[in-house]
Design a protein around this motif. Sequence first.
Motif, PDB file in Angstrom:
ATOM      1  N   UNK A   1       1.400  -1.208   0.216  1.00  0.00           N
ATOM      2  CA  UNK A   1      -0.159  -0.170  -0.313  1.00  0.00           C
ATOM      3  C   UNK A   1       1.306   0.900   0.092  1.00  0.00           C
ATOM      4  N   UNK A   2       0.699   2.157  -1.181  1.00  0.00           N
ATOM      5  CA  UNK A   2       1.312   2.965  -1.236  1.00  0.00           C
ATOM      6  C   UNK A   2       1.240   4.226   0.932  1.00  0.00           C
ATOM      7  N   UNK A   3       2.325   5.137   0.643  1.00  0.00           N
ATOM      8  CA  UNK A   3       2.522   5.778   1.549  1.00  0.00           C
ATOM      9  C   UNK A   3       1.519   6.844   1.855  1.00  0.00           C
ATOM     10  N   UNK A   4       0.755   7.327   0.340  1.00  0.00           N
ATOM     11  CA  UNK A   4      -0.385   8.317   0.147  1.00  0.00           C
ATOM     12  C   UNK A   4      -1.265   7.767   0.610  1.00  0.00           C
ATOM     13  N   UNK A   5      -2.282   6.514   0.168  1.00  0.00           N
ATOM     14  CA  UNK A   5      -2.551   5.353   0.605  1.00  0.00           C
ATOM     15  C   UNK A   5      -2.468   6.515   2.259  1.00  0.00           C
TER      16      UNK A   5
END
Length: 89
Positions: free
Chosen positions: A57-61
């Motif tokens: 999971x991306x840090x942005x999410x």
Amino acid sequence: EINLKKLKGKRIDLMPSTMLTMESFSKKLGFKNSDFEPVYKINELSTDLYMAFSNKTSDAIVNKFRKSLKKLTANGTIAKIMAKYPNVK
């Protein structure tokens, strides 16, 4: 759900569960909350909840989730939701 049916049918005497789970399954199965009674709190199993994300999971999410949760807490939405479930702490 199976164990709640067994408990209602007196095939078992006790089952571990959260209040929220009991209320949800009772409603789903057409049982009344008053059909059941909490009798013992298992402190060793009563812990804070955590949100887990996949390593992919991306840090942005993750950051968007954190920001949204913080906003929902600050504007009282979380408190309003929790007020609907007075037996949940």
